[in-house]
Design an enzyme around this catalytic site. Structure first.
Site, PDB file in Angstrom:
ATOM      1  N   LYS A 184       0.752  -1.068   0.035  1.00  0.00           N
ATOM      2  CA  LYS A 184       0.054   0.034  -0.069  1.00  0.00           C
ATOM      3  C   LYS A 184       0.838   1.385  -0.093  1.00  0.00           C
ATOM      4  O   LYS A 184       1.628   1.435   0.890  1.00  0.00           O
ATOM      5  CB  LYS A 184      -0.929   0.088   1.367  1.00  0.00           C
ATOM      6  CG  LYS A 184      -1.940   1.242   1.053  1.00  0.00           C
ATOM      7  CD  LYS A 184      -2.439   1.658   2.410  1.00  0.00           C
ATOM      8  CE  LYS A 184      -1.877   2.843   3.465  1.00  0.00           C
ATOM      9  NZ  LYS A 184      -1.837   3.806   2.649  1.00  0.00           N
ATOM     10  N   CYS A 208      13.866  10.508   6.302  1.00  0.00           N
ATOM     11  CA  CYS A 208      13.885  10.215   7.363  1.00  0.00           C
ATOM     12  C   CYS A 208      15.313  10.141   8.027  1.00  0.00           C
ATOM     13  O   CYS A 208      15.499  10.443   9.308  1.00  0.00           O
ATOM     14  CB  CYS A 208      13.550   8.551   7.685  1.00  0.00           C
ATOM     15  SG  CYS A 208      14.183   7.539   6.412  1.00  0.00           S
ATOM     16  N   GLU A 256      10.355   0.739  10.044  1.00  0.00           N
ATOM     17  CA  GLU A 256      11.229   1.919   9.774  1.00  0.00           C
ATOM     18  C   GLU A 256      10.436   3.146  10.099  1.00  0.00           C
ATOM     19  O   GLU A 256       9.763   3.560   9.404  1.00  0.00           O
ATOM     20  CB  GLU A 256      11.522   1.726   8.291  1.00  0.00           C
ATOM     21  CG  GLU A 256      12.159   0.604   7.608  1.00  0.00           C
ATOM     22  CD  GLU A 256      13.749   0.604   8.135  1.00  0.00           C
ATOM     23  OE1 GLU A 256      14.185   1.643   8.436  1.00  0.00           O
ATOM     24  OE2 GLU A 256      14.226  -0.650   7.955  1.00  0.00           O
ATOM     25  N   GLU A 262      10.381  15.396  14.950  1.00  0.00           N
ATOM     26  CA  GLU A 262      10.891  15.186  13.637  1.00  0.00           C
ATOM     27  C   GLU A 262       9.890  16.380  12.931  1.00  0.00           C
ATOM     28  O   GLU A 262       8.610  16.396  13.093  1.00  0.00           O
ATOM     29  CB  GLU A 262      10.499  14.055  13.090  1.00  0.00           C
ATOM     30  CG  GLU A 262      10.897  13.693  11.617  1.00  0.00           C
ATOM     31  CD  GLU A 262      10.720  12.194  11.213  1.00  0.00           C
ATOM     32  OE1 GLU A 262       9.428  11.832  11.491  1.00  0.00           O
ATOM     33  OE2 GLU A 262      11.482  11.741  10.446  1.00  0.00           O
TER      34      GLU A 262
HETATM   35  P1  NAP Z   1       2.429   8.094   8.393  1.00  0.00           P
HETATM   36  O1  NAP Z   1       1.361   9.011   8.429  1.00  0.00           O
HETATM   37  O2  NAP Z   1       2.886   7.086   9.700  1.00  0.00           O
HETATM   38  O3  NAP Z   1       2.095   7.158   7.187  1.00  0.00           O
HETATM   39  C1  NAP Z   1       2.815   6.111   6.681  1.00  0.00           C
HETATM   40  C2  NAP Z   1       1.744   5.248   5.853  1.00  0.00           C
HETATM   41  O4  NAP Z   1       0.960   4.673   6.807  1.00  0.00           O
HETATM   42  C3  NAP Z   1       0.928   5.658   4.776  1.00  0.00           C
HETATM   43  O5  NAP Z   1       1.013   5.009   3.906  1.00  0.00           O
HETATM   44  C4  NAP Z   1      -0.199   5.804   5.625  1.00  0.00           C
HETATM   45  O6  NAP Z   1      -1.442   5.787   4.647  1.00  0.00           O
HETATM   46  C5  NAP Z   1      -0.433   4.612   6.457  1.00  0.00           C
HETATM   47  N1  NAP Z   1      -1.249   4.720   7.696  1.00  0.00           N
HETATM   48  C6  NAP Z   1      -1.773   5.551   8.125  1.00  0.00           C
HETATM   49  N2  NAP Z   1      -2.208   5.278   9.467  1.00  0.00           N
HETATM   50  C7  NAP Z   1      -2.297   4.076   9.424  1.00  0.00           C
HETATM   51  C8  NAP Z   1      -2.997   2.791  10.246  1.00  0.00           C
HETATM   52  N3  NAP Z   1      -3.640   3.374  11.262  1.00  0.00           N
HETATM   53  N4  NAP Z   1      -2.559   1.875   9.980  1.00  0.00           N
HETATM   54  C9  NAP Z   1      -1.806   1.376   8.898  1.00  0.00           C
HETATM   55  N5  NAP Z   1      -1.246   2.178   8.111  1.00  0.00           N
HETATM   56  C10 NAP Z   1      -1.787   3.624   8.352  1.00  0.00           C
HETATM   57  O7  NAP Z   1       3.864   8.740   7.911  1.00  0.00           O
HETATM   58  P2  NAP Z   1       4.164   9.609   6.744  1.00  0.00           P
HETATM   59  O8  NAP Z   1       3.585  10.935   7.084  1.00  0.00           O
HETATM   60  O9  NAP Z   1       3.435   9.079   5.436  1.00  0.00           O
HETATM   61  O10 NAP Z   1       5.704   9.612   6.331  1.00  0.00           O
HETATM   62  C11 NAP Z   1       6.475  10.402   7.182  1.00  0.00           C
HETATM   63  C12 NAP Z   1       7.061   9.532   8.352  1.00  0.00           C
HETATM   64  O11 NAP Z   1       7.758   8.463   7.515  1.00  0.00           O
HETATM   65  C13 NAP Z   1       8.330  10.348   9.022  1.00  0.00           C
HETATM   66  O12 NAP Z   1       8.284  10.076  10.344  1.00  0.00           O
HETATM   67  C14 NAP Z   1       9.502   9.721   8.325  1.00  0.00           C
HETATM   68  O13 NAP Z   1      10.669   9.794   9.122  1.00  0.00           O
HETATM   69  C15 NAP Z   1       9.052   8.244   8.144  1.00  0.00           C
HETATM   70  N6  NAP Z   1       9.878   7.490   7.227  1.00  0.00           N
HETATM   71  C16 NAP Z   1      10.808   6.444   7.836  1.00  0.00           C
HETATM   72  C17 NAP Z   1      11.693   5.890   6.918  1.00  0.00           C
HETATM   73  C18 NAP Z   1      12.650   5.052   7.288  1.00  0.00           C
HETATM   74  O14 NAP Z   1      13.046   4.342   6.553  1.00  0.00           O
HETATM   75  N7  NAP Z   1      12.873   4.699   8.591  1.00  0.00           N
HETATM   76  C19 NAP Z   1      11.683   6.286   5.484  1.00  0.00           C
HETATM   77  C20 NAP Z   1      10.855   7.247   5.006  1.00  0.00           C
HETATM   78  C21 NAP Z   1      10.063   8.054   5.812  1.00  0.00           C
HETATM   79  P3  NAP Z   1      -1.920   7.388   4.186  1.00  0.00           P
HETATM   80  O15 NAP Z   1      -0.915   8.329   4.136  1.00  0.00           O
HETATM   81  O16 NAP Z   1      -2.347   7.132   2.887  1.00  0.00           O
HETATM   82  O17 NAP Z   1      -2.720   8.037   5.156  1.00  0.00           O
END
Ligand code: NAP
Length: 514
Positions: free
Chosen positions: A211, A319, A285, A419
C-alpha cells in the site's frame, strides 16, 4: 484517468484508472506512457481493479494546487481480501515453489523496465507530492537497483546441516519463505520504500501486497503494467488507499508479515493491530531526528556543504536527515556563518523551484498538512531559539518554505526533539566529545548519525557510543542496496537492504531425521 506530463520538449500521456489492486493473469503487451502500443480500456481493466468500497481519494499538486485527480480508488475490506486471496494463491502455486533462478529472472526484468521508465514514473510522484523530478528519478533507479541486488541473492538462500549428529539424529535447518507479506509506505521516496520490502520478499519466495501513501499513490500504481509483464498473477499486488486500508492490512488474519515505513505514531498502531490479530511478524522503519557532530578538526568546507545537503535534499522530507547539528564551541561561529551563507546562496539561485524541471533540486512540501506542520515548527523554533536564516514561507505560490537554521535552541525544545520533516535544522554547541555524544543521544530516535572529524580514532570511538542504526563519517547518511538500513530506539526495528533485509523474509524450519 489520463494524466498529461510535460517533460522537456514532449508531453507524455499516461492513461490508467487509478484503481486499487493488481492481480490479473494474462500477459500484457503495453506499458505506461508513450512507448509501445496504447493500452485499451479493457486491457487496463485486467490490471487495475476498481475498489468495491466505492471510496475515492484526491491528490492536489503542491506546486500550484491544481487537482491531479479526485478519482483515486481506495481499497476497502473486500478489496484487501481479494488481494490477500490472490497473493495466497500465488504463494501456494507456482511462485513459492519456483526455481530461484526463475524468480531472479523475473526480478531482473522488472528492474530493467523500472530503469527504462524511471523518469516518466518519477514525474507522477512529482505531480502528486512535489519532490523534484531528479530526486524521484534517482529514487526509481535505486528501486531498480534493489531488485537487481536481491535477484542476485534469490539462489543463494542456503540452509544448514548439523553434524556430527547428536542422539543419533541427523539435523537439517531449512530457510523458507513466510507466505503473504504486506508492505505499507510513506510518500517521500515511494520507489525505494516499495522496493526495500518487495524485492527481498520476492527473492525469498514470498508474495507481496503493498500500500503506497495516499499522498503519492500514482507512481507505485504506474508500476502495474510493468509488474504484469514480469510476474505471475498475484505475486505483487498494489492496494491503494489511506490509513484505513493500511489498518486492514495490519489486522488481516492471513497476512504473515508486515513491513512498515512511516511515523512512529503509526508504527505503534501497526504493532498493536498485528498483536491483536494473528501476531504477524512486524518490522518498523520509523521517524528520525538524526544528529550531526562536527568536531574542531573537521574539514569545515565539507561539513558545511554536507550539512546543507543533509537537510534540504527532498525538501527535508527524508527520515535520515541530519536535522540536529552539534558543533564544537571553538568553530561554532565560523561554521554557523558559513552554513548561513550556503543556505542563502541556495535560496537565491535556481536550486529551489518548479519540481518538474530537470535542474530543480528542491520542490515544495508534499501537501497542505505537511506545510502547516512545518510552519508550526518554525514558530516553535523562533520562540525557543534564535533564527539564523529562513523561517518563513518562500513566495506566495506553492507550498514552499525557505531553508531554515535556528541556533541556541535548548535540548528540551520541541524543535530539537520532534521530527519536523522539512528543510529545518537546529545548531547547538558542545565543548567536549563526551558532551557531544551525550547531547546527540538525548532523543527517543536512533535512525542515523553523522560525524565530521579527521581523526580516525575519534570516529571509531564516537561511532561506538552513538545510539543509531546507521552512521556516516564525513558525509550524511545515504542508504545503499547492499547494506542494512534501520533504526534503534523509537526509530523502529528490523532492517531493510543487504543480507539482513533478506533474512526478514525467511523463517527457519528444523528437521530431525532418526
Ligand atoms: P504516516 O502518517 O505514519 O503514514 C505512513 C503510511 O502508513 C501511509 O501509507 C499511511 O497511509 C499509512 N497509515 C496511516 N495510518 C495507518 C494505520 N492506522 N494503519 C496502517 N497504516 C496506516 O507517515 P508519513 O507522513 O506518510 O511519512 C512520514 C514519516 O515516515 C516520517 O516520520 C519519516 O521519518 C518516516 N519515514 C521513515 C523512513 C525510514 O526508513 N525509517 C523512510 C521514510 C519515511 P496514508 O498516508 O495513505 O494515510
Amino acid at each position: 484517468m489520463s494524466i498529461s506530463l510535460t517533460q522537456g520538449m514532449r508531453t507524455v500521456q499516461i492513461d490508467f484508472p487509478p484503481s486499487s489492486a493488481i492481480f490479473d493473469s494474462r500477459p500484457f503487451p503495453a506499458v505506461v506512457a508513450d512507448r509501445g502500443p496504447p493500452l485499451s480500456r479493457s486491457a487496463l481493466r485486467k490490471i487495475f481493479v476498481d475498489a468495491k468500497s466505492g471510496e475515492l481519494l484526491s491528490v492536489h499538486n503542491p506546486h500550484d494546487d491544481s487537482l491531479v485527480s479526485d478519482k483515486i480508488h481506495a481499497a476497502g475490506p473486500e478489496d484487501v481480501d481479494a488481494a490477500v486471496k490472490a497473493a495466497h494463491k500465488a504463494f501456494k502455486g507456482d511462485w513459492g515453489r519456483k526455481d530461484p533462478t526463475d524468480r531472479a529472472k523475473a526480478m531482473l526484468k522488472f528492474a530493467d523496465l523500472i530503469r527504462e521508465k524511471a523518469g516518466e514514473i518519477a514525474a507522477l510522484e512529482t505531480k502528486a507530492m512535489g519532490s523534484a523530478v531528479a530526486t524521484q528519478t534517482m529514487g526509481y533507479n535505486v528501486g531498480a537497483d534493489l531488485f537487481t541486488y536481491y535477484a542476485g541473492l534469490a539462489d543463494k538462500i542456503h540452509g544448514e546441516a548439523a553434524y556430527p549428529s547428536s542422539a543419533g539424529k541427523y539435523k537439517i535447518i531449512q530457510r523458507e519463505p513466510i507466505g503473504v507479506c504486506a508492505g505499507i509506505g510513506a510518500w517521500n521516496v515511494s520507489a525505494v520504500l516499495f522496493a526495500w520490502k518487495a524485492a527481498p520478499a520476492l527473492a525469498a519466495g514470498n508474495t507481496v501486497i503493498y500500500k503506497p501513501s495516499e499522498k503519492a499513490p500514482l507512481g507505485t500504481l504506474a508500476l502495474g503494467p510493468l509488474i504484469q509483464q514480469c510476474f505471475p498473477p498475484g505475486v505483487i499486488n498494489i492496494v491503494n488507499g489511506a490509513g484505513k486500508t493500511g489498518q486492514l492490512l495490519a489486522a488481516h488474519m492471513e497476512i504473515r508479515q508486515i513491513a512498515f515505513t512511516g511515523s512512529t505514531a503509526t508504527g505503534r498502531k501497526i504493532q498493536e493491530a498485528a498483536a491483536k490479530s494473528n501476531l504477524k511478524r512486524v518490522s518498523l522503519e520509523l521517524g528520525g531526528k538524526s544528529p550531526s557532530l562536527i568536531f574542531d578538526d573537521a574539514d569545515l568546507e565539507l561539513a558545511v556543504s554536507k550539512s546543507m545537503e543533509g537537510i534540504v535534499a527532498n525538501t527535508g522530507q527524508i527520515c535520515a536527515m541530519a536535522s540536529r547539528i552539534f558543533v564544537q564551541e571553538s568553530i561554532a561561529d565560523n561554521f554557523i556563518e558559513l552554513l548561513k551563507g550556503t543556505f542563502e546562496t541556495a535560496s537565491k539561485g535556481n536550486m529551489i523551484g518548479d519540481p518538474s524541471l530537470a535542474d530543480t533540486q528542491v520542490g515544495p512540501l508534499a501537501d497542505k498538512a505537511q506545510f502547516k506542520r512545518v510552519m508550526e515548527y518554525l514558530e516553535i523554533g523562533k520562540k525557543d531559539g534564535q533564527l539564523v536564516t529562513g523561517g518563513i514561507q518562500r513566495g506566495t505560490n506553492g507550498l514552499f518554505v525557505e531553508p531554515t537554521i535556528f541556533k541556541n535552541t535548548p535540548n528540551g525544545s520541541r524543535i530539537v526533539q520532534e521530527e519536523v520533516f522539512g528543510p529545518v535544522v537546529t545548531v547547538q554547541t558542545f565543548k567536549t566529545e563526551e558532551e557531544a555524544v551525550q547531547m546527540a543521544n538525548d532523543t527517543v530516535f536512533g535512525l542515523s548519525a553523522c560525524i565530521y572529524t579527521k581523526s580516525i580514532s575519534r570516529a571509531l570511538r564516537v561511532t561506538r557510543d552513538m545510539e543509531a542504526g546507521t552512521i556516516a563519517v564525513n558525509d550524511w547518511y545515504f542508504p545503499a542496496p547492499d547494506t542494512p538500513f534501520g533504526g534503534v530506539k523509537q526509530s523502529g526495528y528490523g532492517r531493510e537492504g543487504g543480507l539482513e533485509g533478506l533474512n526478514e523474509y525467511l523463517q527457519t524450519k528444523t528437521i530431525q531425521i532418526k
